[in-house]
Structures are given as structure tokens and as C-alpha cells.
Design an enzyme around this catalytic site. Sequence first.
Site, PDB file in Angstrom:
ATOM      1  N   ALA A 153      29.405  50.844   0.427  1.00 45.87           N
ATOM      2  CA  ALA A 153      30.507  50.040  -0.111  1.00 45.87           C
ATOM      3  C   ALA A 153      30.236  48.554   0.063  1.00 45.87           C
ATOM      4  O   ALA A 153      30.496  47.747  -0.841  1.00 45.87           O
ATOM      5  CB  ALA A 153      31.818  50.429   0.565  1.00 45.87           C
ATOM      6  N   TYR A 154      29.712  48.188   1.215  1.00 40.70           N
ATOM      7  CA  TYR A 154      29.382  46.789   1.498  1.00 40.70           C
ATOM      8  C   TYR A 154      28.269  46.308   0.576  1.00 40.70           C
ATOM      9  O   TYR A 154      28.357  45.225  -0.022  1.00 40.70           O
ATOM     10  CB  TYR A 154      28.954  46.686   2.967  1.00 40.70           C
ATOM     11  CG  TYR A 154      28.721  45.288   3.484  1.00 40.70           C
ATOM     12  CD1 TYR A 154      29.747  44.358   3.551  1.00 40.70           C
ATOM     13  CD2 TYR A 154      27.470  44.910   3.965  1.00 40.70           C
ATOM     14  CE1 TYR A 154      29.536  43.088   4.062  1.00 40.70           C
ATOM     15  CE2 TYR A 154      27.248  43.645   4.479  1.00 40.70           C
ATOM     16  CZ  TYR A 154      28.285  42.743   4.527  1.00 40.70           C
ATOM     17  OH  TYR A 154      28.073  41.483   5.039  1.00 40.70           O
ATOM     18  N   ALA A 155      27.219  47.117   0.437  1.00 41.09           N
ATOM     19  CA  ALA A 155      26.089  46.746  -0.415  1.00 41.09           C
ATOM     20  C   ALA A 155      26.522  46.590  -1.866  1.00 41.09           C
ATOM     21  O   ALA A 155      26.065  45.674  -2.562  1.00 41.09           O
ATOM     22  CB  ALA A 155      24.987  47.802  -0.305  1.00 41.09           C
TER      23      ALA A 155
END
Length: 251
Positions: A153-155
Amino acid sequence: MMKLQDKVAIITGGAGGIGSGMALAMAKEGAKVVIIDVNEEQGHAMEQELQGISADSLFIKADLTDHANLKTVVETVVEKYGKLDVLVNNAHASRQTMFADVPTEELELSMNTGFYPTWYLMQAAYPYLKETKGNVINFASGAGLNGHETQAAYAAAKEAIRGISRVAANEWGRDGINVNIISPIADSPGVRAWAEAQPEYYEAVVSKIPMGRFGHVEEDIGRVAVFLASEDSKYITGQTIMVDGGSIQLR
């Protein structure tokens, strides 16, 4: 003459971590720094510290997930100072989950705290940055560049930020606006939490950093942000600057 004398800078997530390091570095170079954060206690404490360096610095409490009010945040800063020179989109929250198990709410958390605030604040700041021929500094991550486990999700949000940063650099270059991206490795609270959650992975990452350490939020990351916010970087735009001790060497 200090590098950022009388420049007005907005830094999201400026109450702690990398944001506070950049805020201190910019204030020491003469900037009027406005930190945007949801943490009121840390925000006021950071405001006092900044005002001891640059008297006109300010803390504004704002929830970046309230996207409808982000334009108001920018307008409030411009109304107070009469201009905007630098926008730093640093704030971001996410959770660590293996890709196949990421629930929709975790993807939305990452996008709503990282990607969408960056998008809307850039749009709101554009007319004012056009007037000052200002700078945007956005943030990427090795999580996106290398595809770190549990960071889907962060990437996703970070790589989306890199994409719109390049588009804005191409569209806004004719207006004299620079848009660049920092991809850091820093000894921030988020990294410390990651180290506790995945100590073996953390030690493996440290062992592969050519400079053998994580960066200092002010002395390493903050000083690069000062450079990108200053006149020294006026012929640099659309670039991802790896401030990671040599961990990722882009080609």
C-alpha cells in the site's frame, strides 16, 4: 545571506521525524516555516522550537485526510505571509501487510494520507508557486523502487507520487516551478517502528547501506531539502534524489 532568506515554506508532517528535520534545516537558512500536522502537542512544541530560530514560523493543525480543506490550508498561509515559495509533501501513514492480504482500508489509508494530499496541495499551491517561481519537494521510498515486502500500500502511493511529480515537472517547468522527489533512508520514528516489527529485515537493510548508517533527519535529509528549495537547484526538476547512503543507485 542565508539560502532561504524570507522564503515561505509549507511542510506537511512537520511536527516530527523527517518533517521536523527539514523544518529545522530550512528555518536555520532563514525560511518562514509552516508545519502542517494532526498532532497538536508535537506541533506546538515544534512551533516554539522553530520560532526560536525563525520568528515567523507557524504550526497549523490539519487532518490531511480532509481533502476538501487542503486548499484552505494553502490559502491561509498565503493570506498570512503574502506568498508561497516552497511546498514539501512529507506526511504519509501506512500499515505493513503482505500484498495478498492488504485490505481496502489499508490501501485507502496510504492513499488518503500520502497520495491525495500531495495531489490536492500541489493543485492548490500552483498559482502561488507560479508567482514566486517556487519549488515542490515530494517524497518517494525504496519501498516502491525496490518493492519491499509488506509495503504494497505504501509503495503504491509513493510510486503514484513519483508519477504525478514528473508530470508536474514537465507541465510547470515553463512557469519556473521546480518539482523534485527525495527518496530517503532516515532514522525516523517510522523506521524505528519498522525495525521493531522486522528486526532481521532492518539489519539486512542497514548492512547493505554503503555508508553504513541511516540518515540524520536534519543534517542529511534536511540539508538536501534546503538545497532543493533554494536557488542552487533551479536547473533541476523531475528528479528522484536518493538520499539513502547509496542504498539504491539509479541508472
